[in-house]
Design a protein around this motif. Structure first.
Motif, mmCIF file in Angstrom:
data_model
loop_
_atom_site.group_PDB
_atom_site.id
_atom_site.type_symbol
_atom_site.label_atom_id
_atom_site.label_comp_id
_atom_site.label_asym_id
_atom_site.label_seq_id
_atom_site.Cartn_x
_atom_site.Cartn_y
_atom_site.Cartn_z
ATOM 1 N N UNK A 154 -55.246 20.961 -13.758
ATOM 2 C CA UNK A 154 -53.619 20.199 -13.767
ATOM 3 C C UNK A 154 -54.475 19.165 -14.208
ATOM 4 N N UNK A 155 -53.069 19.245 -14.491
ATOM 5 C CA UNK A 155 -52.653 17.630 -13.782
ATOM 6 C C UNK A 155 -51.037 16.848 -13.616
ATOM 7 N N UNK A 156 -50.790 16.220 -12.373
ATOM 8 C CA UNK A 156 -49.784 16.311 -11.972
ATOM 9 C C UNK A 156 -49.617 15.060 -11.040
ATOM 10 N N UNK A 157 -48.153 15.064 -10.728
ATOM 11 C CA UNK A 157 -47.952 13.977 -9.686
ATOM 12 C C UNK A 157 -48.704 14.460 -8.225
ATOM 13 N N UNK A 158 -47.628 13.027 -7.145
ATOM 14 C CA UNK A 158 -48.288 13.652 -5.328
ATOM 15 C C UNK A 158 -46.199 13.515 -5.401
ATOM 16 N N UNK A 159 -46.010 15.360 -5.861
ATOM 17 C CA UNK A 159 -44.507 15.576 -5.745
ATOM 18 C C UNK A 159 -44.214 15.152 -4.718
ATOM 19 N N UNK A 160 -45.444 16.004 -3.883
ATOM 20 C CA UNK A 160 -44.590 15.555 -1.897
ATOM 21 C C UNK A 160 -44.267 14.326 -1.468
ATOM 22 N N UNK A 161 -45.148 13.842 -1.975
ATOM 23 C CA UNK A 161 -45.121 12.334 -1.082
ATOM 24 C C UNK A 161 -43.960 11.353 -1.611
ATOM 25 N N UNK A 162 -44.444 11.629 -3.224
ATOM 26 C CA UNK A 162 -43.154 11.040 -3.826
ATOM 27 C C UNK A 162 -41.407 11.615 -3.744
ATOM 28 N N UNK A 163 -40.757 13.126 -3.228
ATOM 29 C CA UNK A 163 -40.474 12.952 -2.408
ATOM 30 C C UNK A 163 -39.628 12.733 -1.268
ATOM 31 N N UNK A 164 -41.087 12.983 -0.333
ATOM 32 C CA UNK A 164 -41.122 12.680 1.080
ATOM 33 C C UNK A 164 -39.816 10.870 1.056
ATOM 34 N N UNK A 165 -41.260 9.505 0.200
ATOM 35 C CA UNK A 165 -40.709 8.917 0.365
ATOM 36 C C UNK A 165 -39.281 8.221 0.020
ATOM 37 N N UNK A 166 -38.332 9.404 -1.099
ATOM 38 C CA UNK A 166 -37.018 9.352 -1.668
ATOM 39 C C UNK A 166 -36.227 9.908 -0.006
ATOM 40 N N UNK A 167 -37.429 10.948 0.525
ATOM 41 C CA UNK A 167 -35.569 11.400 1.755
ATOM 42 C C UNK A 167 -36.575 9.671 2.864
ATOM 43 N N UNK A 168 -37.455 9.314 2.934
ATOM 44 C CA UNK A 168 -37.345 8.131 4.221
ATOM 45 C C UNK A 168 -36.730 7.202 3.588
ATOM 46 N N UNK A 169 -36.692 7.045 1.976
ATOM 47 C CA UNK A 169 -35.996 5.601 2.343
ATOM 48 C C UNK A 169 -34.217 5.361 2.114
ATOM 49 N N UNK A 170 -33.972 6.608 1.724
ATOM 50 C CA UNK A 170 -32.373 7.164 2.582
ATOM 51 C C UNK A 170 -32.359 7.181 3.767
ATOM 52 N N UNK A 171 -33.051 7.297 4.683
ATOM 53 C CA UNK A 171 -32.990 7.518 6.093
ATOM 54 C C UNK A 171 -33.297 6.353 6.409
ATOM 55 N N UNK A 172 -33.565 4.996 6.166
ATOM 56 C CA UNK A 172 -33.922 3.417 6.329
ATOM 57 C C UNK A 172 -32.480 3.149 6.090
ATOM 58 N N UNK A 173 -32.235 3.186 4.459
ATOM 59 C CA UNK A 173 -30.751 2.336 4.771
ATOM 60 C C UNK A 173 -29.781 3.163 5.583
ATOM 61 N N UNK A 174 -29.526 4.296 6.259
ATOM 62 C CA UNK A 174 -28.765 4.375 7.091
ATOM 63 C C UNK A 174 -28.024 5.306 6.799
ATOM 64 N N UNK A 175 -28.093 6.530 6.036
ATOM 65 C CA UNK A 175 -27.814 7.826 5.742
ATOM 66 C C UNK A 175 -28.365 9.083 6.631
ATOM 67 N N UNK A 176 -27.619 9.965 6.614
ATOM 68 C CA UNK A 176 -27.610 10.305 8.034
ATOM 69 C C UNK A 176 -27.831 12.181 7.590
#
Length: 324
Positions: A154-176
């Motif tokens: 199997x070859x995949x990307x780290x989907x969980x880490x990528x989604x976590x980074x995206x969500x944390x990025x939105x939180x850091x930008x001030x979205x609630x």
């Protein structure tokens, strides 16, 4: 058309020697190999693929079964597969399951009946197709999505880490109030990206599941906009749904990123060209394909080896759509 006997006469060797050279035997005298190959070029000889496959009981074709040929994600992925396949002496047959389990099962059945040398599959979630592949002797590699109920290369990307980074990025930008538009339950990419999103939240999750298609993204965003407590940002779990979500926001006159921040999973070729430019979680698409093909070559050579799982990193590319 020239025959193997014509090549043998031209090269001054036996037909058996020509056959051994063309089948890659390492025990033939190098001078004979050079003469045979020169005769092949001179006469324009082409081996009889049907007869050769009957002797081998298998073709030199790979079935590459992808979930949606309209998704740009697969363009570079299939290119990576094909480049390795060609170098290894295989050709690729591209099959589009169209996110349809029944269609996927039909393609799997065809690959098995044609005795293809290997299968690379981005599963739409069909348990029956997965079982049929696992019960067959044909080497299989899962790409992008894990194969249901089965241990294969199997070859995949780290989907969980990528989604976590995206969500944390939105939180850091001030979205609630951050929502998530993701794919069908039971599809690994949809479930893992949802898990990463949930892990990064500080508030309650707001989740809409849909079908990984553009219209699905449009409809999901429309439902979020009509919610009594609509979100101020959204993480969208694939590129086609991101396109649909953006179209919905534009049609409703919602300002991005002022009223609604947005991050999409999967890079989009025009992400830098639109205004606002689009924040994405980019996957190493060519490397996904190349690595899957390398695993298939190795699996064909060593059928009894333990299955390998390769997890590649995803990269957050911050742009204007998430900059409040």
């Amino acid at each position: 058309m020239p025959t193997i006997y014509d090549v043998a006469r031209e090269a001054g060797v036996s037909a058996a020697t020509v056959s051994r050279v063309l089948n890659g035997a390492q025990t033939v005298d190098p001078d004979m190999v050079a003469r045979v190959l020169a005769a092949v070029r001179e006469l324009g000889y082409r081996p009889n693929a049907v007869a050769r496959n009957l002797r081998r009981s298998r073709t030199t074709l790979w079935a590459v079964i992808i979930s949606d040929i309209g998704n740009p994600f697969f363009t570079a992925t299939v290119r990576g597969i094909e480049d390795v396949a060609q170098q290894a002496g295989y050709s690729v047959v591209l099959c589009n399951s169209d996110e349809d389990p029944d269609k996927e099962e039909t393609y799997v059945a065809a690959a098995l009946s044609e005795q293809m040398a290997g299968v690379i599959i981005s599963s739409s979630g069909s348990v029956k197709a997965a079982k049929n592949l696992l019960d067959s002797p044909i080497p299989v590699v899962a790409i992008d999505r894990e194969l249901p109920r089965g241990a294969v290369d199997t070859v995949v990307v780290d989907n969980e880490a990528g989604a976590r980074a995206a969500t944390e990025h939105l939180r850091t930008a001030g979205y609630r109030r951050i929502a998530c538009i993701t794919g069908p339950e039971g599809v690994s990419t949809a479930d893992l990206r949802l898990r990463g999103y949930t892990e990064a939240l500080s508030g309650p999750p707001i989740v809409v599941r849909t079908d990984f298609r553009e219209q699905g993204g449009f409809d999901a965003m429309s439902s979020l906009l009509s919610s009594p407590e609509r979100p101020d940002a959204v993480f969208v779990a694939n590129n086609l749904m991101t396109v649909g979500a953006l179209r919905c926001l534009a049609e409703h006159g919602v300002d991005v990123p002022g009223e609604m921040g947005l991050v999409g999973f999967d890079e989009i070729p025009w992400a830098d060209l639109v205004r606002p430019s689009l924040t994405t979680v980019a996957q190493p698409t060519y490397e996904l394909g190349r690595m899957a093909a390398r695993l298939l070559v190795d699996r064909i050579a060593t059928p009894s080896a333990d299955p390998a799982t390769v997890v590649l990193p995803a990269e957050l590319r911050a742009r204007q759509s998430s900059a409040r």
